[in-house]
Scaffold this active site. Structure first.
Site, PDB file in Angstrom:
ATOM      1  N   LYS A   1      49.110   3.573  52.059  1.00 54.95           N
ATOM      2  CA  LYS A   1      50.138   2.540  52.164  1.00 54.95           C
ATOM      3  C   LYS A   1      51.136   2.747  51.035  1.00 54.95           C
ATOM      4  O   LYS A   1      50.779   2.720  49.853  1.00 54.95           O
ATOM      5  CB  LYS A   1      49.496   1.169  52.054  1.00 54.95           C
ATOM      6  CG  LYS A   1      50.520   0.062  52.261  1.00 54.95           C
ATOM      7  CD  LYS A   1      49.842  -1.262  52.414  1.00 54.95           C
ATOM      8  CE  LYS A   1      50.833  -2.328  52.800  1.00 54.95           C
ATOM      9  NZ  LYS A   1      50.179  -3.641  52.822  1.00 54.95           N
TER      10      LYS A   1
ATOM     11  N   LYS B   1      51.149   4.063  56.570  1.00 52.34           N
ATOM     12  CA  LYS B   1      52.091   2.950  56.642  1.00 52.34           C
ATOM     13  C   LYS B   1      53.118   3.068  55.547  1.00 52.34           C
ATOM     14  O   LYS B   1      52.709   3.276  54.400  1.00 52.34           O
ATOM     15  CB  LYS B   1      51.302   1.641  56.494  1.00 52.34           C
ATOM     16  CG  LYS B   1      52.133   0.375  56.487  1.00 52.34           C
ATOM     17  CD  LYS B   1      51.222  -0.805  56.324  1.00 52.34           C
ATOM     18  CE  LYS B   1      52.040  -2.089  56.329  1.00 52.34           C
ATOM     19  NZ  LYS B   1      51.202  -3.255  56.122  1.00 52.34           N
TER      20      LYS B   1
HETATM   21  C1  PBG Z   1      50.554  -6.721  52.678  1.00 53.30           C
HETATM   22  C2  PBG Z   1      51.092  -6.300  54.007  1.00 53.30           C
HETATM   23  C3  PBG Z   1      52.312  -5.676  54.196  1.00 53.30           C
HETATM   24  C4  PBG Z   1      52.475  -5.518  55.579  1.00 53.30           C
HETATM   25  C5  PBG Z   1      51.314  -5.996  56.187  1.00 53.30           C
HETATM   26  N1  PBG Z   1      50.467  -6.498  55.196  1.00 53.30           N
HETATM   27  C6  PBG Z   1      53.285  -5.164  53.210  1.00 53.30           C
HETATM   28  C7  PBG Z   1      53.770  -6.050  52.160  1.00 53.30           C
HETATM   29  O1  PBG Z   1      54.116  -7.210  52.394  1.00 53.30           O
HETATM   30  O2  PBG Z   1      53.833  -5.564  51.038  1.00 53.30           O
HETATM   31  C8  PBG Z   1      53.679  -4.921  56.226  1.00 53.30           C
HETATM   32  C9  PBG Z   1      53.790  -5.017  57.702  1.00 53.30           C
HETATM   33  C10 PBG Z   1      55.170  -4.812  58.216  1.00 53.30           C
HETATM   34  O3  PBG Z   1      56.137  -4.618  57.461  1.00 53.30           O
HETATM   35  O4  PBG Z   1      55.314  -4.853  59.447  1.00 53.30           O
HETATM   36  N2  PBG Z   1      49.201  -6.640  52.507  1.00 53.30           N
END
Ligand code: PBG
Length: 333
Positions: free
Chosen positions: A203, A257
């Site tokens: 991530k 991601k």
């Molecule tokens: C955080 C989380 C994020 C996303 C899902 N869970 C990133 C964040 O806010 O830092 C991103 C999903 C998206 O952008 O569609 N645990």
């Protein structure tokens, strides 16, 4: 002397198999099917109510009863799984994300309701703390630092409560060190041997998450950034080390991601480890496609389908995408 095309190509003509729809289908190397789709849905408290998300046109936050309807629709379309993300009322958020570990929190109530009404669909829940903290970080904040080990403790408790509610796959998105092994131990200890783990293994500290933070109400809360725990967008080797660690610790599946800007990572992860590999086509990717389509600058539907196929070509087994129901309808003809 100018050569003829046949002299240049030695008689090879790659266009021969592109000449008709039937021949293109015959030699197609990759295929997108409904089985490749995971649908992320946003949850809110209340009943029979939806909320628009300005930066994600076409995506709504849903109350639990409507999330059940959405899961029913997804199951009918053949979508294998949904992934739930809660927008927790601000008064329930605190510095350690304590609501994350409560058995009857929004995410767990949604899991129970979906499991009861739609037993045939998979439920993937995120054990990260960011929807539950009043600072918007994925872990516990102490003196300006997201403390790793205390965060892991809390994330593990959240994961166990999600498994108890009926989640099929725990997908921790927080990037704390050691959380996969700790979650595995705790799941097994509590009798949840059959609950799988999909690690958000790679991530990145990405700006593409912007609209999601609006969706779960963390954009106004987040202090600083997440660079001390998410991966630097400059790095590949580190992403592979992170994936290796998560697999050693017990993850069944790994995720990359964001998605589209990181297709090279998808390919490297798949080729290096040959394990089920997923990409998350995140909110900012969705928003870009929708915005350009709304302006008439691109053909939104074709770009949507092309972007999803690209994940398959890059080696992914599936994609988390806000387009899931729309793509599934197109795939169904
Ligand atoms: C955080 C989380 C994020 C996303 C899902 N869970 C990133 C964040 O806010 O830092 C991103 C999903 C998206 O952008 O569609 N645990």
């Amino acid at each position: 002397m100018r050569r003829s095309v046949d002299e240049i190509t030695g008689g090879k003509r790659l266009r021969r198999m592109r000449k008709a729809d039937w021949s293109r289908r015959l030699v197609a190397e990759n295929d997108l099917t409904v089985n490749d789709l995971i649908w992320p849905i946003f949850l809110i408290e209340g009943e029979n109510r939806t909320e628009q998300i300005a930066a994600m046109p076409g995506v709504e936050r849903l109350t639990v009863d409507l999330a059940v309807r959405a899961a029913e629709e997804a199951a009918k379309l053949g979508i294998p799984a949904v992934a739930t993300f809660p927008n927790i009322p601000i008064e329930k958020r605190d510095t350690t994300g304590s609501n994350a570990v409560e058995d009857d929190n929004l995410i767990n109530r949604a899991t129970r309701a979906i499991k009861a009404a739609v037993p045939g669909i998979g439920i993937i829940t995120d054990a990260a703390l960011d929807p539950f903290t009043d600072h918007g970080h994925d872990g516990v904040l102490r003196d300006g630092i997201i403390v790793n080990d205390e965060s892991v403790e809390q994330i593990v408790r959240a994961a166990v409560s999600q498994a108890a509610a009926g989640a099929d796959i725990i997908a921790p998105s927080d990037m704390m060190d050691g959380r996969i092994g700790a979650i595995r131990d705790a799941l097994d200890e509590n009798g949840f041997q059959d609950v799988a783990i999909m690690s958000y293994a790679t991530k990145y500290a990405s700006a593409f998450y912007g609209p999601y933070r609006e969706a779960i109400g963390t954009s106004g809360l987040l202090k600083g950034d997440k660079k001390t725990y998410y991966i630097d967008p400059a790095n590949t080797e580190e992403a592979l080390r992170e994936t290796e660690a998560d697999l050693q610790e017990g993850a069944e599946m790994v995720m990359v991601k964001p998605g589209m800007p990181y297709l090279d990572i998808c390919r490297r992860v798949k080729e290096t480890f040959q394990v089920p590999t997923f990409a998350y086509q995140v909110s900012g990717e969705y928003a870009m496609i929708e915005a350009a389509a709304a302006n008439g600058w691109i053909d939104g539907e074709r770009v949507m389908m092309e972007s999803l196929l690209a994940f398959k070509r890059a080696g992914c087994d599936g994609v988390l995408t806000y387009f899931a129901p729309r793509a599934a309808k197109i795939l169904a003809g």
